[in-house]
Design a protein around this motif. Sequence first.
Motif, short mmCIF file in Angstrom:
data_model
loop_
_atom_site.label_atom_id
_atom_site.label_comp_id
_atom_site.label_asym_id
_atom_site.label_seq_id
_atom_site.Cartn_x
_atom_site.Cartn_y
_atom_site.Cartn_z
N ASP A 169 -24.92 -37.94 16.65
CA ASP A 169 -25.81 -36.79 16.59
C ASP A 169 -26.24 -36.41 18.00
O ASP A 169 -26.67 -37.24 18.78
CB ASP A 169 -27.06 -37.11 15.77
N VAL A 170 -26.13 -35.11 18.31
CA VAL A 170 -26.59 -34.58 19.59
C VAL A 170 -27.89 -33.85 19.31
O VAL A 170 -27.93 -32.94 18.48
CB VAL A 170 -25.54 -33.62 20.19
N LYS A 171 -28.98 -34.27 19.98
CA LYS A 171 -30.30 -33.70 19.72
C LYS A 171 -30.83 -33.01 20.95
O LYS A 171 -30.59 -33.44 22.08
CB LYS A 171 -31.26 -34.79 19.27
N PRO A 176 -23.49 -37.90 23.99
CA PRO A 176 -24.54 -37.28 23.17
C PRO A 176 -25.67 -36.67 23.99
O PRO A 176 -26.50 -35.96 23.43
CB PRO A 176 -25.04 -38.44 22.32
N ASN A 233 -34.13 -31.59 17.34
CA ASN A 233 -33.27 -30.84 16.42
C ASN A 233 -31.81 -31.16 16.72
O ASN A 233 -31.42 -31.31 17.88
CB ASN A 233 -33.49 -29.34 16.57
N ILE A 234 -31.00 -31.23 15.69
CA ILE A 234 -29.57 -31.55 15.85
C ILE A 234 -28.82 -30.30 16.29
O ILE A 234 -28.98 -29.22 15.71
CB ILE A 234 -28.99 -32.13 14.55
N ASN A 274 -25.12 -28.32 17.10
CA ASN A 274 -23.74 -28.24 16.64
C ASN A 274 -22.96 -27.32 17.56
O ASN A 274 -23.54 -26.55 18.33
CB ASN A 274 -23.68 -27.69 15.21
#
Length: 69
Positions: free
Chosen positions: A2-4, A47, A9-10, A12
Motif C-alpha cells: 500500500d502506498v499512502k 512505497p 489515504n491509499i 493508486n
Amino acid sequence: MDVKDSNGNILNDGDSVHVVKDLKIKGMSKTLKRGNIIKNIRLTSSPQEVECRVGKSHVVLKTQFLKKA
C-alpha cells in the motif's frame, strides 16, 4: 504493497495529488509550490515514492509531501 499519502489515504495509479509543501527539485530551476495539483501519478517499486510529470520533465516525489486530491 500500500502506498499512502501524508494523511494516510491509499494512492493508486492515475490519481491526482496536491503538494503540501514548497519543494525545490534537483536539476530544475522551477520550485513546486504548495497547493499545486499533479495529475496522473504512477507508483514505483518503493512505497514512499511516486513518479509524475511536471511540465515536460518526469520526477520522483516522496509521498510524505503529497495528499490525495
